[in-house]
Design a protein around this motif. Structure first.
Motif, PDB file in Angstrom:
ATOM      1  N   THR A 247     111.630  99.740  67.401  1.00 21.06           N
ATOM      2  CA  THR A 247     110.612  98.650  67.090  1.00 21.06           C
ATOM      3  C   THR A 247     110.915  97.910  65.672  1.00 21.06           C
ATOM      4  O   THR A 247     112.021  97.984  65.159  1.00 21.06           O
ATOM      5  CB  THR A 247     109.422  99.769  66.381  1.00 21.06           C
ATOM      6  OG1 THR A 247     110.007 100.493  65.261  1.00 21.06           O
ATOM      7  CG2 THR A 247     108.873 100.419  67.490  1.00 21.06           C
ATOM      8  N   PRO A 248     110.184  96.847  65.683  1.00 22.28           N
ATOM      9  CA  PRO A 248     110.545  95.810  64.382  1.00 22.28           C
ATOM     10  C   PRO A 248     110.435  96.547  63.043  1.00 22.28           C
ATOM     11  O   PRO A 248     109.552  97.579  63.305  1.00 22.28           O
ATOM     12  CB  PRO A 248     109.806  94.615  64.771  1.00 22.28           C
ATOM     13  CG  PRO A 248     108.934  94.762  65.992  1.00 22.28           C
ATOM     14  CD  PRO A 248     109.076  96.081  66.460  1.00 22.28           C
ATOM     15  N   TYR A 249     111.155  95.999  62.097  1.00 16.53           N
ATOM     16  CA  TYR A 249     111.055  96.826  60.996  1.00 16.53           C
ATOM     17  C   TYR A 249     109.572  96.854  60.275  1.00 16.53           C
ATOM     18  O   TYR A 249     109.277  97.850  59.533  1.00 16.53           O
ATOM     19  CB  TYR A 249     112.099  95.955  60.028  1.00 16.53           C
ATOM     20  CG  TYR A 249     112.160  96.909  58.581  1.00 16.53           C
ATOM     21  CD1 TYR A 249     112.566  98.163  58.208  1.00 16.53           C
ATOM     22  CD2 TYR A 249     111.402  96.201  57.588  1.00 16.53           C
ATOM     23  CE1 TYR A 249     112.527  98.796  57.231  1.00 16.53           C
ATOM     24  CE2 TYR A 249     111.600  97.023  56.137  1.00 16.53           C
ATOM     25  CZ  TYR A 249     112.133  98.145  56.229  1.00 16.53           C
ATOM     26  OH  TYR A 249     112.123  98.789  54.733  1.00 16.53           O
ATOM     27  N   GLU A 250     108.956  95.862  60.541  1.00 14.10           N
ATOM     28  CA  GLU A 250     107.421  95.980  59.712  1.00 14.10           C
ATOM     29  C   GLU A 250     106.767  96.916  60.509  1.00 14.10           C
ATOM     30  O   GLU A 250     105.997  97.817  59.761  1.00 14.10           O
ATOM     31  CB  GLU A 250     107.019  94.472  59.944  1.00 14.10           C
ATOM     32  CG  GLU A 250     107.458  93.183  59.141  1.00 14.10           C
ATOM     33  CD  GLU A 250     108.735  92.873  59.699  1.00 14.10           C
ATOM     34  OE1 GLU A 250     109.022  93.147  60.881  1.00 14.10           O
ATOM     35  OE2 GLU A 250     109.298  92.101  59.099  1.00 14.10           O
ATOM     36  N   THR A 251     106.974  97.279  61.761  1.00 14.34           N
ATOM     37  CA  THR A 251     105.974  98.152  62.348  1.00 14.34           C
ATOM     38  C   THR A 251     106.700  99.551  62.089  1.00 14.34           C
ATOM     39  O   THR A 251     105.862 100.407  61.916  1.00 14.34           O
ATOM     40  CB  THR A 251     105.935  98.001  63.917  1.00 14.34           C
ATOM     41  OG1 THR A 251     105.557  96.637  64.225  1.00 14.34           O
ATOM     42  CG2 THR A 251     105.503  99.048  64.709  1.00 14.34           C
ATOM     43  N   PHE A 252     107.990  99.560  62.010  1.00 17.30           N
ATOM     44  CA  PHE A 252     108.534 100.802  61.704  1.00 17.30           C
ATOM     45  C   PHE A 252     108.232 101.321  60.206  1.00 17.30           C
ATOM     46  O   PHE A 252     107.831 102.662  60.134  1.00 17.30           O
ATOM     47  CB  PHE A 252     110.087 100.632  61.763  1.00 17.30           C
ATOM     48  CG  PHE A 252     110.889 101.627  61.093  1.00 17.30           C
ATOM     49  CD1 PHE A 252     111.097 102.950  61.998  1.00 17.30           C
ATOM     50  CD2 PHE A 252     111.279 101.740  59.833  1.00 17.30           C
ATOM     51  CE1 PHE A 252     111.844 104.011  61.728  1.00 17.30           C
ATOM     52  CE2 PHE A 252     111.878 102.853  59.327  1.00 17.30           C
ATOM     53  CZ  PHE A 252     112.430 103.957  60.057  1.00 17.30           C
TER      54      PHE A 252
ATOM     55  N   THR B  75     105.336 104.748  56.574  1.00 17.10           N
ATOM     56  CA  THR B  75     104.385 104.900  55.459  1.00 17.10           C
ATOM     57  C   THR B  75     103.304 105.766  55.723  1.00 17.10           C
ATOM     58  O   THR B  75     102.804 106.408  55.210  1.00 17.10           O
ATOM     59  CB  THR B  75     104.047 103.412  55.106  1.00 17.10           C
ATOM     60  OG1 THR B  75     105.260 102.806  54.779  1.00 17.10           O
ATOM     61  CG2 THR B  75     103.044 103.448  53.856  1.00 17.10           C
ATOM     62  N   GLN B  76     102.692 105.474  57.149  1.00 24.62           N
ATOM     63  CA  GLN B  76     101.617 106.114  57.403  1.00 24.62           C
ATOM     64  C   GLN B  76     102.078 107.928  57.584  1.00 24.62           C
ATOM     65  O   GLN B  76     101.190 108.579  57.215  1.00 24.62           O
ATOM     66  CB  GLN B  76     101.083 105.625  58.778  1.00 24.62           C
ATOM     67  CG  GLN B  76      99.515 105.823  59.212  1.00 24.62           C
ATOM     68  CD  GLN B  76      99.054 105.133  60.397  1.00 24.62           C
ATOM     69  OE1 GLN B  76      99.815 104.334  60.875  1.00 24.62           O
ATOM     70  NE2 GLN B  76      97.837 105.304  60.583  1.00 24.62           N
TER      71      GLN B  76
END
Length: 1173
Positions: free
Chosen positions: A409-414, A419-420
């Protein structure tokens, strides 16, 4: 069985050298399989495997045997099953018997003791090859127990070890295994084994069926068929005394007790298995106990008990319920199920995403913590239950995260997902703390045996792995960004070492993408470590390139700021130990730079907040003083922390252990103590507590001014406004403000809008009143609006209290109007009062503008040109302003206009007085008008000053009395004046009236030009001009010009009378004059003198006589009067000469006579005689 079949298919490629078939080519249809071969195979296999006698196997070979075998041997059939079934025994003590069957459809029944699965390895059975090499044999045990044990044994003891042995024998290496998916298959085997183990650990609640004697059953059914309630009389009497029958009933009761005890004494190990197994166990147990109770309440059981009691066998009936333990077990299970019922575990097990998992955890722990206080469920079981929930939570979280393929996955999604996940873990930790507190409290209340309240979460390894994975991915992304094309490091690397750093980092990341990063098992951890080592080897080469470039830039830095600039650019890489170690030699320089920055912070702090620019900026941003000081100090503190963090980011953790670093750390710590804002807050809190502050009292108060007088003010302490602003900002700064002060601030905040509105309204009201006071003359006009504002303050405002506003709002600071609208009148008053004052202000400002225009026009009346046009223009402006005031509805306009009219009358009266004086000066000028006008003007200018220059210039051109020319004429020997003197009087009076009429004929200002009714009623009585001013002169101003006119007329009459006397020159007779004079020489001499004197009137070189505003022209009569006069003078002189000659003669004769008489007298007589005179 899908999971079992998948691995079983792998070794087929290496079975007998074939690829799952016996022949390379297609099978010839002529070759068919002989069922006799399969019959022989079964007769040899089944006796030892299933424990069957040959005679018992004959029932397998029925008429359909051949057809079934042909179907199995062909391409369609995959497996055939031999089922060993236990037959129902008529007697309990009879030996069991079994029957056997052959079927292609697998079924399950508790009577199936054993099921033997015969599975083909190929598509068809080859009759030419031994069947042992073509068939798999699998024994599936059945019976009363579940098949989970046998399946678990097959997987854990045979299939899984065989697969692992095969993989180990191949020796393909880890990379090869990963490409083939072998680790994933191993994981699936482990999951299957674990699932079967959990199913095996599920405690099945056995069904309890109470055995009823056939005689009792028949008696009950007979009674039911007759529609009567079954009782002991329905049983045949001989059976009631039959000991065999009673012994059978007693035996059945003992069996009931054993069967029920099997259920009531049932339990399970909560530490094994899943949470759902524990929950389902207690729910199923409750249903089983309810079923037993229903059977015990049946009529058959009651009849059995009645029969035993009738036979006096009380030892079987009295302790029946106690021996079964049914009541205690039912009570316990019912109480336990207070916790188990509606347990929201399915929300967790079926959660499709992370949000649902977090919500499920909140629901689960909310349920546990709430129900655990009500249910007596033991804490020693609750702790393993929570651990089981942790295992389910771990499995579900792993399932959701695996579906996302984190490293792809892209880093933003990761980052968002991780974080979640961290938030979910924090949610677990928070709720575990709450659960621990509840468990301790419950243990203390129940007085249970002390056990350590500790939960070992199954997801701990997952939590550590995700946290580590998040940090690792963050470091990788930082490295990938720094080596990307936008940073320029890739080109640098190519130039220096000939290596593409960006591509190298990507290749290193590809190594990690091939593994399961969430596998926290021993094998998974080993795979992770190996992959991470391979990743680090590749990344180390990139780090060496970056270090070389970084040291080059630091070496060329000229000062600390440039170093920090370099550090800020590469700061993302300093988390890597290797890069961090390469820059520690710059420690001293950076510490010196930070010292200078901290020194500037010291200087900034020593200037004090009140004298700083931040103080003025805070006032502009509406920050109260205490909060502003705290924010200012915290800004300095944050800046200090930024400097410390900058050093730590650059130099790494432990920098304060060095000598210079330790000194810098101690100085910053001491400075931070000075920056502590707590004392400021405590002092403010003490001051607030000391004051008596509150939102109460009346809205308004009357304040006594220092210079005397009173002023209206709002009874609202400005400190209250500052208080709620302070509280708001302090709460934002995370200070714990006491509840009482917070409530006070909330009250202040609720009434703040109304208080500010009232303050602004009262301030506007005061300013407006000041405007009214400073502009004398408008009080009457705005009196109505001012009275309205005063009425609202006196009648309404003084009766309202601030408490009403506080109570009008609820705790959410939301306006709550009452049903009858009484509460709204407080708010309505504020709005109406603001509206009234706003109207007062607007009307006042408007009337001031109009009043200034009116006053300016009135003032110009005293200085404008003395013309009808100038006066009319100014009065027209004044009248237009008055009409506007009338249209806008100002009160007391009639009275105000009357006063204004009086003021205008005074000015016009002064202008009249002055113009009369000017007229008198003009009228009373010297005879020679041309020579005397300018000296008169100069003198007038000096007396009146420069402000009359405009007036004088106008007088020079227009306001001049033109001299009247009167001509003395003679006609028909009659002297007369043309025009007569009365014409002069009329002309002068007319000119005077014209000068005065400029003012007197002006149209008066009126206040009611728009009032039609008033005009019609008062048209006959009201004055329309200023003629009445003529009656208001305080002195004889108006009399003087008429006196001057009469005086001038008298002068004219006297002068003209002299001329008219010459009329007698023609009217008198000579003889009459001579007779009047007679012989008296004295009279004649007097007449001649008078004639000589009178001659000066007309015997001049001039032809006219000027009297200033009047000229007497006597040119026409001058010569004729002179000639006539000369004739009269000659006649009189000649006659006087005759008279004088005669007198002289007579006198001469008398003298001679006297001489003669004297000469005749003697001297003696004169001497001797007495002298008499």
């Amino acid at each position: 069985m899908a999971a079992v079949e998948s691995p079983l298919s792998i070794p087929q490629t290496n079975g007998n050298g074939t690829n799952g078939v016996l022949h390379d080519g297609p099978v010839e249809p002529a070759i068919s399989f002989d069922p006799i071969l399969f019959r022989t195979y079964l007769l040899a296999l089944l006796p030892p495997v299933v424990g069957a006698a040959l005679a018992e196997l004959e029932e397998i070979f029925d008429d359909d045997f051949d057809e079934r075998v042909q179907r199995f041997a062909g391409e369609g059939g995959g497996a055939i099953y031999v089922v060993k079934k236990r037959d129902d025994a008529e007697a309990d003590d009879a030996p069991p018997t079994y029957s056997y069957s052959l079927t292609q459809h697998l079924t399950y029944h508790p009577s199936h003791v054993t099921t033997l699965a015969i599975i083909k390895r190929g598509a068809i059975l080859d009759p030419t090859s031994p069947l042992a090499s073509q068939l798999h044999i699998l024994n599936l045990f059945g019976g009363d127990d579940t098949p989970y044990e046998s399946l678990h044994a097959v997987v854990s003891s045979a299939v899984k070890p065989w697969f692992e042995a095969f993989v180990g024998a191949r020796g393909g290496g880890k990379d090869g295994d990963q490409k083939m998916g072998i680790p994933m298959t191993k994981k699936k085997f482990a999951e299957l084994e674990l699932s079967l183990l959990h199913l095996q650990q599920n405690v099945e609640i056995p069904e309890t069926h109470l055995t009823i004697h056939p005689a009792i059953q028949r008696a009950v059914e007979q009674a039911r068929s007759q529609g009567s309630r079954p009782n002991i009389s329905d049983v045949p009497p001989k059976l009631l005394g039959d000991s065999t029958f009673l012994n059978a009933l007693h035996g059945h009761v003992n069996q009931w007790i054993k069967s029920i005890q099997t259920v009531t004494k049932l339990s399970r190990d909560v530490s094994s298995g899943t949470a759902s197994q524990e929950i389902n166990f207690w729910l199923s147990l409750e249903r089983a106990l309810e079923g037993i109770e229903a059977q015990l309440r049946s009529e058959e059981v009651n009849m059995v008990m009645d029969c035993l009691r009738n036979a006096k066998r009380f030892h079987a009936t009295v302790s029946f319920i106690a021996d079964t333990g049914l009541k205690d077990a039912t009570d316990t299970v019912h109480k336990y199920n207070q916790l188990m019922k509606d347990f929201p575990l399915n929300e967790l097990l079926s959660a499709p995403d992370l949000d649902k998992i977090q919500e499920a955890l909140i629901l689960i722990f909310g349920h546990i913590n709430r129900k655990l206080k009500l249910s007596p469920y033991p804490i020693r079981r609750a702790l393993p239950l929570v651990e089981a929930i942790s295992r389910d939570f771990n499995d579900q979280l792993l399932r959701v995260l695996t579906s996302h393929r984190l490293l792809y996955t892209p880093y933003e999604t990761f980052e968002r997902l991780l974080t979640q996940v961290m938030g979910i873990f924090r949610t677990w930790d928070d709720h575990i703390k709450e659960f621990t507190n509840v468990a301790r409290e419950v243990t203390r209340k129940r007085s249970e045996k002390f056990i350590p309240i500790k939960v070992l979460p199954a997801h701990a390894k997952m939590q550590d792995r995700t946290r580590y994975l998040r940090d690792w991915r963050k470091q990788h992304e930082q490295l990938a960004v720094m080596t990307g094309p936008t940073k320029g490091l890739s080109a640098v690397g190519m130039e220096v070492g000939g290596m593409d750093m960006e591509e190298e980092v990507k290749e290193a990341y590809e190594v990690m993408k091939r593994i399961d990063v969430l596998d926290v098992s021993v094998e998974g951890s080993e795979i992770w470590v190996a992959a991470e080592n391979a990743y680090n080897e590749r990344v180390a080469r990139v780090e060496n390139q970056i270090i070389a470039r970084l040291r080059d830039r630091l070496g060329t830095a000229r000062n600390a700021n440039e170093m920090f600039r370099v550090f800020s650019k590469f700061n993302a890489l300093f988390v890597r130990p290797k890069i961090r170690g390469a820059i520690q030699e710059y420690q001293t320089q950076l510490i010196d730079s930070v010292k200078e920055d901290i020194k500037r912070l010291h200087d900034k702090f020593k200037t004090q907040y009140r004298f700083s620019e931040a103080y003025h900026m805070s006032q502009m941003r509406d920050l109260p003083p205490i909060s502003g000081a705290i924010i200012w100090a915290r800004q300095i503190d944050r800046q200090l922390q930024t400097y410390m963090k900058r050093v730590e980011d650059v130099l790494g953790k432990g920098w304060e252990l060095y000598a210079e670093g330790q000194k810098l750390q101690s100085e910053s710590a001491a400075f931070r103590k000075k920056l502590d804002t707590r004392p400021v807050y405590d002092a403010w809190l003490h001051d607030i507590n000391r004051r008596d502050m509150g939102v109460n009292g009346r809205l308004f108060e009357i304040v006594r001014l220092r210079g005397g007088g009173f002023q209206l003010a709002v009874n609202f302490d400005p400190q209250i406004i500052t208080l709620f602003k302070e509280v708001r900002n302090l709460l934002w700064q995370n200070f714990q403000v006491p509840h009482a002060i917070t409530n006070m601030a909330k009250d202040a905040k609720r009434v703040y809008p109304h208080a500010v509105s009232l303050m602004e309204t009262v301030r506007t009201y005061g300013q407006t009143l000041d405007l009214v006071e400073n502009n004398k003359g408008i009080e009457w006009l705005v009196a109505e609006y001012r009275n309205e504002a005063q009425r609202m303050v006196s009648k309404v405002g003084m009766n309202i209290r601030w408490d009403h506003f506080v109570n009008t709002f609820d705790s959410t600071t939301r306006y709550v109007p009452s049903a009858d609208g009484r509460d709204t009148r407080h708010i309505q008053f504020v709005r109406e009062f603001a509206s009234v004052v706003s109207v007062l202000q607007d009307k006042t400002n408007n009337v001031i503008d109009l009043f200034k225009d009116i006053i300016r026009a009135v003032d110009e009346l005293s200085t404008c040109s003395y013309t009808t046009e100038a006066f009319s223009d100014l009065l027209g402006k004044i009248q237009a302003a008055i009409d506007r005031l009338n249209l806008e509805g100002y009160a007391n306009l009639d009275h105000w206009v009357a006063e204004l009219d009086q003021k205008i009358e005074g000015i016009l009266l002064q202008r009249l007085t002055h113009i009369i004086q000017v007229w008198c000066a003009e009228f009373d000028r010297a005879d020679d008008g041309d020579r005397s006008v300018l000296p008169l003007r100069d003198g007038t200018n000096k007396r009146r000053g420069d402000k009359r220059v405009k007036e004088e210039k106008f007088l020079e051109g227009h306001m001049v009395l033109k001299p009247i020319v009167h001509e003395i004429r003679i006609q028909n020997q009659v002297i007369f004046l043309d025009p007569p003197i009365e014409y002069a009087r009329h002309t002068w009076i007319t000119q005077l009236h014209e000068w005065i009429g400029i003012v007197c004929r002006l149209r008066r200002i009126q206040s009611s030009r728009y009032e039609i009714g008033l005009q019609m009623q008062g048209s006959g009585t009201s004055e329309t001009n200023y003629t009445s001013l003529l009656t208001r002169f305080p002195d004889a101003t108006l009399e003087r010009p008429f006196a001057l006119i009469e005086s001038k007329v008298q002068q004219l009459k006297e002068y003209v009378a002299k001329w008219l006397q010459f009329q007698s020159l023609w009217d008198l007779e000579t003889e009459y004059v001579f007779n009047r004079l007679g012989d008296s020489l004295a009279l004649w001499q007097q007449l001649l003198t008078e004639i000589k004197k009178a001659r000066s009137t007309f015997d001049t070189s001039e032809t006219q006589k000027s009297f200033g505003v009047c000229v007497i022209d006597y040119e026409q009569v001058q010569a004729r009067v002179n000639a006539k006069y000369d004739a009269w003078q000659r006649d009189i002189l000649s006659r006087f000469g005759v008279k004088l000659g005669n007198a002289m003669k007579d006198m001469h004769a008398a003298i001679l006579k006297a001489r003669n008489d004297l000469e005749h007298q003697s001297i003696e007589g004169l001497v001797g005689g007495t002298r008499r005179f």
